[in-house]
Design a protein around this motif. Structure first.
Motif, mmCIF file in Angstrom:
data_model
loop_
_atom_site.group_PDB
_atom_site.id
_atom_site.type_symbol
_atom_site.label_atom_id
_atom_site.label_comp_id
_atom_site.label_asym_id
_atom_site.label_seq_id
_atom_site.Cartn_x
_atom_site.Cartn_y
_atom_site.Cartn_z
ATOM 1 N N ARG A 66 0.819 -1.070 0.113
ATOM 2 C CA ARG A 66 -0.009 0.059 -0.075
ATOM 3 C C ARG A 66 0.869 1.262 -0.037
ATOM 4 N N PRO A 67 0.388 2.428 -0.680
ATOM 5 C CA PRO A 67 1.151 3.562 -0.545
ATOM 6 C C PRO A 67 1.582 3.985 0.973
ATOM 7 N N GLY A 68 2.721 4.505 1.025
ATOM 8 C CA GLY A 68 2.995 4.917 2.603
ATOM 9 C C GLY A 68 4.493 4.729 2.654
ATOM 10 N N THR A 69 5.136 5.017 3.768
ATOM 11 C CA THR A 69 6.262 5.120 4.263
ATOM 12 C C THR A 69 6.880 3.972 5.006
ATOM 13 N N TYR A 70 7.832 3.092 4.615
ATOM 14 C CA TYR A 70 7.959 2.123 5.509
ATOM 15 C C TYR A 70 9.735 1.852 6.070
ATOM 16 N N ALA A 71 9.744 1.553 7.057
ATOM 17 C CA ALA A 71 11.277 1.537 7.865
ATOM 18 C C ALA A 71 11.608 0.302 7.351
ATOM 19 N N THR A 72 12.904 0.169 6.912
ATOM 20 C CA THR A 72 13.553 -1.000 6.273
ATOM 21 C C THR A 72 14.098 -1.988 7.617
ATOM 22 N N ALA A 73 14.420 -3.332 7.286
ATOM 23 C CA ALA A 73 14.906 -3.996 8.256
ATOM 24 C C ALA A 73 16.262 -3.716 8.716
ATOM 25 N N CYS A 74 16.721 -2.990 8.040
ATOM 26 C CA CYS A 74 18.321 -2.389 8.730
ATOM 27 C C CYS A 74 18.171 -1.192 9.479
ATOM 28 N N ALA A 75 17.003 -0.483 9.361
ATOM 29 C CA ALA A 75 16.825 0.722 10.429
ATOM 30 C C ALA A 75 16.272 0.366 11.474
ATOM 31 N N LYS A 76 15.501 -0.983 11.447
ATOM 32 C CA LYS A 76 14.885 -1.626 12.838
ATOM 33 C C LYS A 76 15.953 -2.535 13.556
ATOM 34 N N GLY A 77 17.139 -2.422 13.081
ATOM 35 C CA GLY A 77 18.251 -2.983 13.878
ATOM 36 C C GLY A 77 18.317 -4.476 13.316
ATOM 37 N N LEU A 78 17.698 -5.103 12.496
ATOM 38 C CA LEU A 78 17.561 -6.370 12.330
ATOM 39 C C LEU A 78 18.626 -7.214 11.248
ATOM 40 N N CYS A 85 23.233 1.812 6.678
ATOM 41 C CA CYS A 85 22.049 1.363 6.457
ATOM 42 C C CYS A 85 21.445 1.989 5.239
ATOM 43 N N ASP A 86 21.161 1.446 4.014
ATOM 44 C CA ASP A 86 20.784 2.057 2.767
ATOM 45 C C ASP A 86 19.717 1.580 2.241
ATOM 46 N N PRO A 87 18.600 1.675 2.089
ATOM 47 C CA PRO A 87 17.862 3.070 2.900
ATOM 48 C C PRO A 87 17.409 2.605 4.309
ATOM 49 N N TRP A 88 17.272 3.716 4.866
ATOM 50 C CA TRP A 88 16.688 3.645 6.104
ATOM 51 C C TRP A 88 15.169 3.267 6.109
ATOM 52 N N SER A 89 14.515 3.995 5.022
ATOM 53 C CA SER A 89 13.060 3.892 4.870
ATOM 54 C C SER A 89 12.839 3.876 3.483
ATOM 55 N N ILE A 90 11.790 3.467 2.888
ATOM 56 C CA ILE A 90 11.421 3.540 1.423
ATOM 57 C C ILE A 90 9.877 4.135 1.429
ATOM 58 N N ARG A 91 9.509 4.829 0.280
ATOM 59 C CA ARG A 91 8.370 5.772 0.356
ATOM 60 C C ARG A 91 7.517 5.074 -0.941
ATOM 61 N N VAL A 92 6.504 4.266 -0.922
ATOM 62 C CA VAL A 92 5.829 3.759 -1.842
ATOM 63 C C VAL A 92 4.707 4.674 -2.429
ATOM 64 N N VAL A 93 4.875 4.969 -3.422
ATOM 65 C CA VAL A 93 3.698 5.843 -4.313
ATOM 66 C C VAL A 93 3.019 5.235 -5.376
ATOM 67 N N GLY A 94 3.539 3.974 -6.236
ATOM 68 C CA GLY A 94 2.952 3.427 -7.290
ATOM 69 C C GLY A 94 2.845 2.074 -6.840
ATOM 70 N N ASP A 95 2.603 1.389 -8.046
ATOM 71 C CA ASP A 95 2.908 -0.275 -7.926
ATOM 72 C C ASP A 95 4.145 -0.713 -7.581
ATOM 73 N N THR A 96 3.970 -1.365 -6.603
ATOM 74 C CA THR A 96 5.362 -1.877 -5.734
ATOM 75 C C THR A 96 5.172 -3.185 -5.405
ATOM 76 N N LEU A 97 5.796 -4.254 -5.923
ATOM 77 C CA LEU A 97 5.728 -5.547 -5.362
ATOM 78 C C LEU A 97 6.349 -5.904 -3.906
ATOM 79 N N GLU A 98 5.736 -6.798 -3.369
ATOM 80 C CA GLU A 98 6.072 -7.161 -1.991
ATOM 81 C C GLU A 98 5.936 -8.842 -2.043
ATOM 82 N N PHE A 99 7.032 -9.384 -1.344
ATOM 83 C CA PHE A 99 7.139 -10.711 -1.305
ATOM 84 C C PHE A 99 7.568 -11.292 0.224
ATOM 85 N N GLY A 100 7.277 -12.384 0.708
ATOM 86 C CA GLY A 100 8.012 -12.725 1.809
ATOM 87 C C GLY A 100 7.117 -14.097 2.285
#
Length: 123
Positions: A66-78, A85-100
């Motif tokens: 979903r659109p929004g700003t997400y902290a990365t695993a690196c930024a969470k200390g994982l 840490c590159d990047p500390w967060s990502i900003r989603v504005v268009g179609d962005t695939l996720e998996f896991g």
């Protein structure tokens, strides 16, 4: 039987979106090859394998963030070494695939500078 049904459902999942921002819909899907699981995006320019990992039978999912700003695993200390840490967060504005895998890992597939890049949001 239930595990087999879950794996078949995951393998049959196709997610459609304009993941490379070219105005043409792409399709993302999972492919199992020789003990490895691949996350593949197919568009009018062909297929791109964006991630390859061990196919351990876990229920890998595909979806769109979903659109929004997400902290990365690196930024969470994982992970073993969270800095740099590159990047500390990502900003989603268009179609962005996720998996896991449910309740375990989550990654975003970003389009940047003419290529896909996997950024882990949790490990």
């Amino acid at each position: 039987m239930v595990l087999t049904m879950l794996l078949m459902a995951a393998a049959a999942t196709v997610v459609t979106g304009d993941f490379d921002r070219d105005g043409v819909p792409d399709q993302a899907f999972l492919r199992s090859v020789g003990g490895e699981l691949q996350v593949v995006i197919s568009g009018h320019k062909g297929e791109t394998i964006v991630y390859t990992g061990r196919d351990d039978g876990s229920s890998t999912y595909l979806g769109k963030l979903r659109p929004g700003t997400y902290a990365t695993a690196c930024a969470k200390g994982l992970g073993p070494n969270p800095l740099p840490c590159d990047p500390w967060s990502i900003r989603v504005v268009g179609d962005t695939l996720e998996f896991g895998t449910p309740e375990s890992s989550q990654a975003a597939v970003l389009w940047s500078d003419g290529a896909y890049r996997v950024v882990w949001l949790s490990d």
